[in-house]
Scaffold this motif. Sequence first.
Motif, mmCIF file in Angstrom:
data_model
loop_
_atom_site.group_PDB
_atom_site.id
_atom_site.type_symbol
_atom_site.label_atom_id
_atom_site.label_comp_id
_atom_site.label_asym_id
_atom_site.label_seq_id
_atom_site.Cartn_x
_atom_site.Cartn_y
_atom_site.Cartn_z
ATOM 1 N N ASP A 249 0.821 -1.220 0.000
ATOM 2 C CA ASP A 249 0.000 0.000 0.000
ATOM 3 C C ASP A 249 0.854 1.269 0.000
ATOM 4 O OD1 ASP A 249 -2.488 -1.033 -0.283
ATOM 5 O OD2 ASP A 249 -3.119 -0.766 1.800
ATOM 6 N N HIS A 252 0.727 2.929 -3.266
ATOM 7 C CA HIS A 252 -0.459 3.755 -3.499
ATOM 8 C C HIS A 252 -0.306 5.124 -2.838
ATOM 9 C CE1 HIS A 252 -2.323 0.296 -5.253
ATOM 10 N NE2 HIS A 252 -2.335 -0.382 -4.112
ATOM 11 N N SER A 262 -4.663 8.576 -6.768
ATOM 12 C CA SER A 262 -4.716 7.234 -6.205
ATOM 13 C C SER A 262 -6.148 6.900 -5.840
ATOM 14 C CB SER A 262 -3.814 7.100 -4.969
ATOM 15 O OG SER A 262 -3.960 5.809 -4.397
ATOM 16 N N THR A 265 -6.195 5.056 -2.503
ATOM 17 C CA THR A 265 -6.081 5.897 -1.310
ATOM 18 C C THR A 265 -7.366 6.679 -1.072
ATOM 19 O OG1 THR A 265 -3.704 6.106 -1.718
ATOM 20 C CG2 THR A 265 -4.685 7.681 -0.206
ATOM 21 N N THR A 289 -9.646 1.779 -9.633
ATOM 22 C CA THR A 289 -8.925 1.125 -8.538
ATOM 23 C C THR A 289 -8.185 -0.108 -9.034
ATOM 24 O OG1 THR A 289 -10.546 1.897 -6.918
ATOM 25 C CG2 THR A 289 -9.213 -0.005 -6.300
ATOM 26 N N GLU A 292 -5.070 0.946 -10.911
ATOM 27 C CA GLU A 292 -3.970 1.315 -10.023
ATOM 28 C C GLU A 292 -3.325 0.080 -9.397
ATOM 29 O OE1 GLU A 292 -2.902 3.924 -6.044
ATOM 30 O OE2 GLU A 292 -4.972 3.915 -6.803
ATOM 31 N N GLU A 293 -4.136 -0.889 -8.992
ATOM 32 C CA GLU A 293 -3.576 -2.124 -8.444
ATOM 33 C C GLU A 293 -2.737 -2.840 -9.496
ATOM 34 O OE1 GLU A 293 -3.437 -2.972 -5.497
ATOM 35 O OE2 GLU A 293 -5.223 -2.350 -4.387
#
Length: 380
Positions: A249, A252, A262, A265, A289, A292-293
């Motif tokens: 994390d 992120h 993010s 976040t 999301t 981003e992952e």
Amino acid sequence: MSNDHLGLNEYQSLASRSDRTKGKGNGFDLPVLGLVGEVGSLLSEVKKRQRDKAAIIGYEQTVLEELGDSLWYLAIIADHADIRLATLDDAGVETDLPFAVLQPQHALPLNTPSAQFEKTLLRLAAATGELAAAVDGSHGDKPLLQARLATVLRHLVQAANESEVLLEAAARANLKKAEDRWPRERTYPPLFDAEFPADEQLPRALEIDIYERDASNDKRYVLQSCRGLFIGDRLTDNIMQPDDYRFHDVFHYAYAAVLGWSPVTRALLKRKRKSKSRVDEGEDGARATLIEEGVATYVFGIAKDFDFFADQNPGDLSLSLLKNVRQFARGYEVHSSPLWLWEDAILQGNHAFRFLRENRRGRVKLDIEKRSLSIGELPR
């Protein structure tokens, strides 16, 4: 750079600003190898286009980019030899020469590479080989080197003609790419949520505690707290061979601090931009999301092979890596962020990750106004 026609010498001067090969080797090895590689890439692209036809995506853009990169290396080799690019034209002018003089015709979209284009690229490859031989221990022979450079330029112009690409367009695109990656001045773009209400903005300053705990089943997991409240889920590595991804994390948080982006976040801190439903769904929603992952997982997989970039400084990360990372985010607001800013986010995130791997706990500090993420000891 002028809005009018770009000159060869003007381009050479601008290109030299992003030259990171000076002072390495004999001054010619790296740019010559680079030129050989770019010409090889052009030939490879033509081969794939002929073999796979429509299956090749972005062929025209790739040819434009490879021609621009080849021109860059040619300009740098000439610069190292104190030879002005405009003198390589048949006219041999001492003053600057516009690219438009080399190609007075207009370019049209290219659909299929011609057989002549392939032959010209083979001649270009041969000329590049002769250039490499000319600088191999004998680069003191400036007239010979100038003649070899002129031959390469002539074949580059011919290749541009046959691929129906304007060499000036390739040169301008090349300069734009260099500025995107290695800018003369780093100017941060505006924050994506600057115009939103304060309660929908990422916190401009924030501290998050990250620490590891033992579970009853002999597994280890990571917890996070912010302002005394637990955030997120208990994190494990979710892989057969543990690799400390449970601390991921922090990547992120680096994206949030440095890029101002993010979705992960935002979800953790409940800072989604709900005042605009399209932004809430399109930029802060589940798909963003997942994107981003995906970025974090992709970078992590590469960073593992390079000690999580322990020896990398700003300007060192692979251009291909950064372009691939940004391509993940195509269609989302962060795609507009320059490559150098992506690099900052990746390096700062990996610095914090290395600290967590070593100490198993830490206090992460985000300063979005300064585009920085730092980490220190977490009091016990």
